[in-house]
Design a protein around this motif. Sequence first.
Motif, PDB file in Angstrom:
ATOM      1  N   VAL A   4       3.950  -9.770  -9.897  1.00 48.66           N
ATOM      2  CA  VAL A   4       4.201  -9.220  -8.568  1.00 48.66           C
ATOM      3  C   VAL A   4       5.612  -9.570  -8.140  1.00 48.66           C
ATOM      4  O   VAL A   4       6.071 -10.695  -8.284  1.00 48.66           O
ATOM      5  N   ASP A 594      -3.573  -2.825  -1.134  1.00 43.75           N
ATOM      6  CA  ASP A 594      -2.569  -2.888  -0.087  1.00 43.75           C
ATOM      7  C   ASP A 594      -1.760  -1.602  -0.085  1.00 43.75           C
ATOM      8  O   ASP A 594      -1.695  -0.876  -1.092  1.00 43.75           O
ATOM      9  N   ARG A 597       2.782  -2.101  -3.241  1.00 47.88           N
ATOM     10  CA  ARG A 597       2.535  -2.864  -4.456  1.00 47.88           C
ATOM     11  C   ARG A 597       3.788  -2.779  -5.314  1.00 47.88           C
ATOM     12  O   ARG A 597       4.444  -1.725  -5.394  1.00 47.88           O
ATOM     13  N   THR A 599       5.494  -3.998  -9.215  1.00 47.57           N
ATOM     14  CA  THR A 599       5.163  -4.503 -10.543  1.00 47.57           C
ATOM     15  C   THR A 599       6.391  -4.523 -11.437  1.00 47.57           C
ATOM     16  O   THR A 599       7.352  -3.769 -11.237  1.00 47.57           O
TER      17      THR A 599
END
Length: 623
Positions: A4, A594, A597, A599
């Motif tokens: 994250v 959520d 996000r 990544t």
Amino acid sequence: MEAVITSMYHKTAGPWCTLLLIVFGFNIGSLAQEKKDTVSSQAGIDTTKFNKGVKKLLGLITRVPEVDQSPFTIKSEDPFLKYEGKIIRKINIRRIGFDKIVLDTAYTFRSFIANTANNLHTDTKESVIRNHLFIREGRPLNAYRVADNERTIRNLEFILDARIFVKPISKSSDSVDLLIVTRDVFSLGGSVSTSLPGKYRIRIRDINIAGLGHYVQVGQIYDQRRTPRYAYEGFYQINNIKGSFIDASLGYTKLNRGISVGNENERSVYFKLSRALYQPFARFAGAIEYSDNLSRNVYSEADSTFSRYHYRIQDYWIGYSIGHKRLPKNLRENRNRTFLALRSFKQYFLKGATNIDLTEPDRFAYRDRLSILAQLTFFRQDFYKTQYVLGFGRTEDVPHGYRISFTGGWERELQSKRPYVGSELNYNKVQATGTILTFNLKVASFWNGSDAEDGLFSFDFTKYSKINKIRRSIIRTQFESGYAVLFNQNVKRGIDIRDLNGIAGFLTDSLVGLQRFTIAQEATIFTPWKVLGFRMAPTGRVEFALIQRSGKFLQARNLFAGLSVGLRARNENLIFNTFEARIFYYPRIVEGLDHFRATIITNFRIRYPTNLVNKPSTVFPYY
């Protein structure tokens, strides 16, 4: 591997603004004219110095990269058609090293990196390249088969690019020589991740050990939270055993990297022996695959939540190309091929499994399955050579043609024994402008007596636009749309919109239904920027998905959307996969998700599919 990200910052706003304009419909077609490379084979090939014509051809794989290399889209067989029927007198092989292509910054730094790479890397042995040849000296040149062989070599994981050039002996001669030029990727690779002081993971691999085309990988993890703290993995693969085009691989892992259908950390032992249909006129294809998998509670989860299981997978299939004939004297082969295949698949759990139905997806994953299938496939696949579809400038082979398959058989699942009948049509078309169109249609059902069960109808369409250029950047857009409906659901899981099935990065298991409609638009800008040889490509995507859970299909509560922007990076000279950092935004969410996000994906593997045929399967994947 995924982590994250809490923030993202980029100094250059221009490319991102351009990207958003493209995604939302800005027409860039008028901004640039597409350029095409032409292939000339008139010139001879000298062993010490290439003339200008051959240098132009070798521009695609030369050691020194062009500053502004014009993208191309050409039929794979076109360069060889004018030599059709001439006798192949001799086949020469030349392998090109790294030299100055590793970096294109300051000369001294570039030379240091290039010399280091050359010292660490062993070029692919000439015998390995010859092992992959199915064109022969002393036989007539068939343009399609030469193109097929060029593609077969180029698709090897340890080869960056390959070209076959024709050298006429003289204007009046009935013979020609062939020169095969190959260039490796840097075969050494690995990864290290740490969370000091209590955890590290290391993985090292060589996909072309000693230039033999063998693949070896070892890995280790240390984690103070684990019991035991150390764990290992190993993998070895031999490609094309003695020129048979049979690959063999063997692996052992305690790091949950084997063939896996479960959600827990698994110990796995796996073995595979396979032969692809590497060219349309190959006779046999098939595979033998075995895997033994055991969940291990290495993180000391509570007995009430840990899924304890032990299962094995056995998968066997074999296929034969019907109507195989010798190359006729007039060399006019029928490229429309017929392929018959049989498959047996078994997945079975040993006694003593516990907690294997804690979540909704678990109920469909942890199941015994047995199927026996037969498949008849009709296909014709020719190819175009192009760039910047999914790669970062390397030559990509895109199929042009059709494949239609009819599958029938029998499957046992949850003690339900049912016949199965299905059909799939795949059609690829490459237009003269370079636009790529793909259509895929599936219709299938299981049967309980005269009643259809778990029937599926799906249609998918993908369009890659032609290449457009804005200054030194290359832009290609991608449009996707699809529809699927599941009828008379019985034992199969419903349709979802999770990640690649609907909205990228939308990781939810709760949205499962009977109908799905998706539409998406994506744009990628391949910029001239490089960081340590890694090309940069900003990308943006907008997508919508409509899923019927209950009630009417067309209602607002069934509509979901996703927007994302990201940055991809890849060095085509290395074996590392594409790196991607991406930020997602979902206007409407469900429990557990959520709105935002982010990544980072370090093992993003993207490559245009070039399979001539697939092994028999139902429309519901096994794993």
